[in-house]
Motif scaffolding. Structure first.
Motif, PDB file in Angstrom:
ATOM      1  N   MET A   1      24.873  27.673  36.255  1.00  0.00           N
ATOM      2  CA  MET A   1      26.175  28.217  36.655  1.00  0.00           C
ATOM      3  C   MET A   1      27.132  28.201  35.474  1.00  0.00           C
ATOM      4  N   PRO A   2      28.067  29.134  35.411  1.00  0.00           N
ATOM      5  CA  PRO A   2      29.098  29.047  34.371  1.00  0.00           C
ATOM      6  C   PRO A   2      29.953  27.788  34.598  1.00  0.00           C
ATOM      7  N   PRO A   3      30.368  27.101  33.529  1.00  0.00           N
ATOM      8  CA  PRO A   3      31.170  25.880  33.679  1.00  0.00           C
ATOM      9  C   PRO A   3      32.438  26.091  34.504  1.00  0.00           C
ATOM     10  N   ALA A   4      33.057  27.257  34.386  1.00  0.00           N
ATOM     11  CA  ALA A   4      34.289  27.522  35.145  1.00  0.00           C
ATOM     12  C   ALA A   4      34.000  27.521  36.653  1.00  0.00           C
ATOM     13  N   ALA A   5      32.845  28.025  37.042  1.00  0.00           N
ATOM     14  CA  ALA A   5      32.485  28.058  38.464  1.00  0.00           C
ATOM     15  C   ALA A   5      32.207  26.647  38.977  1.00  0.00           C
ATOM     16  N   LEU A   6      31.539  25.867  38.150  1.00  0.00           N
ATOM     17  CA  LEU A   6      31.224  24.491  38.542  1.00  0.00           C
ATOM     18  C   LEU A   6      32.518  23.698  38.773  1.00  0.00           C
ATOM     19  N   ARG A   7      33.485  23.899  37.882  1.00  0.00           N
ATOM     20  CA  ARG A   7      34.774  23.212  38.048  1.00  0.00           C
ATOM     21  C   ARG A   7      35.465  23.660  39.329  1.00  0.00           C
ATOM     22  N   ALA A   8      35.436  24.960  39.598  1.00  0.00           N
ATOM     23  CA  ALA A   8      36.085  25.477  40.812  1.00  0.00           C
ATOM     24  C   ALA A   8      35.412  24.917  42.065  1.00  0.00           C
ATOM     25  N   LEU A   9      34.112  24.757  41.976  1.00  0.00           N
ATOM     26  CA  LEU A   9      33.350  24.211  43.110  1.00  0.00           C
ATOM     27  C   LEU A   9      33.775  22.767  43.376  1.00  0.00           C
ATOM     28  N   GLN A  10      33.841  21.991  42.303  1.00  0.00           N
ATOM     29  CA  GLN A  10      34.172  20.571  42.452  1.00  0.00           C
ATOM     30  C   GLN A  10      35.626  20.371  42.855  1.00  0.00           C
ATOM     31  N   ALA A  11      36.484  21.308  42.478  1.00  0.00           N
ATOM     32  CA  ALA A  11      37.920  21.148  42.745  1.00  0.00           C
ATOM     33  C   ALA A  11      38.356  21.810  44.052  1.00  0.00           C
TER      34      ALA A  11
ATOM     35  N   ARG B   1      36.322  31.309  45.386  1.00  0.00           N
ATOM     36  CA  ARG B   1      36.970  30.517  44.327  1.00  0.00           C
ATOM     37  C   ARG B   1      36.104  30.477  43.058  1.00  0.00           C
ATOM     38  N   CYS B   2      34.807  30.243  43.249  1.00  0.00           N
ATOM     39  CA  CYS B   2      33.909  30.163  42.085  1.00  0.00           C
ATOM     40  C   CYS B   2      33.781  31.526  41.405  1.00  0.00           C
ATOM     41  N   ALA B   3      33.736  32.577  42.213  1.00  0.00           N
ATOM     42  CA  ALA B   3      33.627  33.927  41.654  1.00  0.00           C
ATOM     43  C   ALA B   3      34.880  34.263  40.837  1.00  0.00           C
ATOM     44  N   LEU B   4      36.060  33.914  41.376  1.00  0.00           N
ATOM     45  CA  LEU B   4      37.308  34.188  40.651  1.00  0.00           C
ATOM     46  C   LEU B   4      37.349  33.426  39.341  1.00  0.00           C
ATOM     47  N   ALA B   5      36.894  32.171  39.355  1.00  0.00           N
ATOM     48  CA  ALA B   5      36.899  31.376  38.123  1.00  0.00           C
ATOM     49  C   ALA B   5      35.977  31.996  37.079  1.00  0.00           C
ATOM     50  N   THR B   6      34.852  32.545  37.537  1.00  0.00           N
ATOM     51  CA  THR B   6      33.880  33.131  36.619  1.00  0.00           C
ATOM     52  C   THR B   6      34.350  34.475  36.075  1.00  0.00           C
ATOM     53  N   LEU B   7      35.050  35.232  36.908  1.00  0.00           N
ATOM     54  CA  LEU B   7      35.533  36.548  36.482  1.00  0.00           C
ATOM     55  C   LEU B   7      36.777  36.445  35.613  1.00  0.00           C
ATOM     56  N   ALA B   8      37.377  35.251  35.524  1.00  0.00           N
ATOM     57  CA  ALA B   8      38.577  35.076  34.699  1.00  0.00           C
ATOM     58  C   ALA B   8      38.183  35.077  33.231  1.00  0.00           C
ATOM     59  N   PRO B   9      39.010  35.738  32.394  1.00  0.00           N
ATOM     60  CA  PRO B   9      38.714  35.722  30.964  1.00  0.00           C
ATOM     61  C   PRO B   9      38.749  34.278  30.462  1.00  0.00           C
ATOM     62  N   GLY B  10      37.929  33.969  29.488  1.00  0.00           N
ATOM     63  CA  GLY B  10      37.953  32.603  28.960  1.00  0.00           C
ATOM     64  C   GLY B  10      36.555  32.126  28.623  1.00  0.00           C
ATOM     65  N   ALA B  11      36.518  31.118  27.778  1.00  0.00           N
ATOM     66  CA  ALA B  11      35.249  30.645  27.226  1.00  0.00           C
ATOM     67  C   ALA B  11      34.280  30.157  28.301  1.00  0.00           C
ATOM     68  N   ASP B  12      34.814  29.555  29.389  1.00  0.00           N
ATOM     69  CA  ASP B  12      33.936  28.985  30.412  1.00  0.00           C
ATOM     70  C   ASP B  12      33.635  29.944  31.553  1.00  0.00           C
ATOM     71  N   GLY B  13      34.287  31.108  31.539  1.00  0.00           N
ATOM     72  CA  GLY B  13      34.095  32.091  32.603  1.00  0.00           C
ATOM     73  C   GLY B  13      33.377  33.318  32.076  1.00  0.00           C
ATOM     74  N   LEU B  14      34.124  34.410  31.988  1.00  0.00           N
ATOM     75  CA  LEU B  14      33.530  35.686  31.598  1.00  0.00           C
ATOM     76  C   LEU B  14      32.853  35.648  30.216  1.00  0.00           C
ATOM     77  N   ASP B  15      33.452  34.925  29.276  1.00  0.00           N
ATOM     78  CA  ASP B  15      32.827  34.856  27.944  1.00  0.00           C
ATOM     79  C   ASP B  15      31.468  34.167  28.019  1.00  0.00           C
ATOM     80  N   TRP B  16      31.399  33.123  28.862  1.00  0.00           N
ATOM     81  CA  TRP B  16      30.130  32.405  29.053  1.00  0.00           C
ATOM     82  C   TRP B  16      29.072  33.362  29.615  1.00  0.00           C
ATOM     83  N   VAL B  17      29.487  34.138  30.610  1.00  0.00           N
ATOM     84  CA  VAL B  17      28.549  35.082  31.236  1.00  0.00           C
ATOM     85  C   VAL B  17      28.054  36.088  30.200  1.00  0.00           C
ATOM     86  N   ARG B  18      28.986  36.641  29.423  1.00  0.00           N
ATOM     87  CA  ARG B  18      28.603  37.662  28.441  1.00  0.00           C
ATOM     88  C   ARG B  18      27.711  37.071  27.357  1.00  0.00           C
TER      89      ARG B  18
END
Ligand SMILES: *Cc1c(COP(=O)(O)O)cnc(C)c1O
Length: 366
Positions: A40-50, A252-269
């Protein structure tokens, strides 16, 4: 009471078996389902835990408004939120599109082999499948034949699962322009290739492009998919899909992943790019083993082999799960191998080399 409970079920339901690919909880390397093997992208994991208590206790957004806005920004090409429909995986969107546009008894046309759920959803929705075999010299769409089917729904899968091959823009446009019914372009693997049909949505009211967060986005367990279309078509699919299909935690996890940033969209790309690079290395190793993977435009490769099922079973005995098909249309028996971290790929290739040596020696002693 007369008849059995089984007799009471709709014929289409009785005729269809449960989806049952080989399972392998004991497998240390599972490259069988084309998901993101980096996780999972780190941003999604954080959103899941939070996620707060209310995210579980209350209903989610009716139709995923925020998610649709984020998806519209991500897909670009001037797509607006009202042109997006979100679902419980893209399976849900595909199924709802058939409910919305496939009157029972009408046709759904597609090339084979393709995504195994299409004939299943088609039949469950009372549709009649029209299957047109790929020409293996090009793996391109047989546009004329698809159009001749005059189907209520024409389904195109690009990149295509399970072959991983792409289609030409010319053939795709020919089908989109000429089809009488709606055209669905399934882009579950869009992130691993540089072609898309999303730009055609603005000029074709009857086109639906579906995508998923299950593959490049690493959220298969959360079940989020979406479709992009004209506002009219998207609205009709949304009516058929019904409310509350994207759950609150998944959104929530999808939004975190689609957000620009190193742990979200950049991670996916970055990981999609890594998968593309790794697939080239994997294909080269497979060729060294004497195998002939089809040219891949996705995060997996298909390897036709007459002993695919035996090879799949022998790999499973070694703790490695690939998808083994007994008899695909056009390809025959074949192995589908997901691309992931290079150490998993070397474990797989080393085991495959052993298995092939055993199978070849069995063959020569017969
Ligand atoms: C994996 C896959 C899907 C389904 O994805 P979900 O969003 O997880 O339902 C759809 N189409 C194709 C071609 C796939 O390979």
């Amino acid at each position: 009471m007369s008849g059995t409970t089984l007799d009471l079920a709709r014929e289409a339901v009785r005729a269809i078996a449960r989806y049952a690919p080989d399972a392998g909880p004991q497998c240390t390397v599972d490259v069988s389902d084309n998901t993101n093997l980096w996780g999972m992208p780190p941003a999604a994991l954080r959103a899941l835990q939070a996620s707060p208590n209310v995210a579980g206790a209350r209903y989610p957004a009716l139709y995923g408004t925020e998610l649709k806005e984020a998806v519209a920004r991500y897909v670009g090409h001037g797509v607006a939120a009202e042109q997006v429909v979100a679902g419980c995986g893209s399976d849900d969107v595909l199924d709802a599109a058939m409910r919305a546009f496939g009157e029972p008894g009408s046709r759904i046309a597609y090339m084979v082999p393709t995504f195994s759920m299409i004939p299943v959803f088609g039949r469950l929705n009372g549709m009649v499948p029209v299957e047109i075999p790929y020409d293996p010299s090009s793996w391109d769409l047989a546009a004329e034949r698809l159009l001749e089917a005059r189907a209520a729904i024409t389904y195109l899968c690009a990149p295509n699962n399970p072959t991983a091959t792409g289609v030409s823009r010319a053939a795709l446009e020919q089908v989109v322009r000429g089809a009488e019914g709606i055209v669905v372009v399934d882009e579950a693997y869009a992130e691993f290739t540089d072609t898309t049909a999303v730009d055609l949505v603005a000029s074709h009211e009857r086109l639906l492009v579906t995508r998923t967060l299950s593959k490049a986005f690493g959220l298969a367990g959360l079940r989020v998919g979406y479709g992009v279309a004209s506002p009219t078509l998207a609205g009709l699919v949304e009516r058929a899909i019904g409310p509350y299909k994207v759950n609150a935690i998944a959104e929530r996890c999808a939004l975190a992943t689609l957000a620009p940033g190193a742990d979200g969209l950049d991670w996916v790309r970055a990981h999609a790019a890594l998968a593309v690079e790794t697939r080239g290395r994997l294909a080269a190793r497979l060729q060294e083993l004497g195998l002939a993977p089809l040219p891949s435009t996705a995060n997996f490769v298909l390897v036709p082999h007459p002993r695919a099922v035996a090879i799949g079973a022998a790999l499973r005995d070694r703790g490695i799960l690939v998808r083994a098909f007994g008899s695909l249309a056009v390809c025959g028996p074949a192995l589908r191998i997901g691309v992931g971290p290079w150490e998993q790929m070397t474990t797989l290739c080393d085991a495959l080399a052993e298995v092939l040596a055993t199978i070849e020696s069995e063959g020569s002693s017969r």
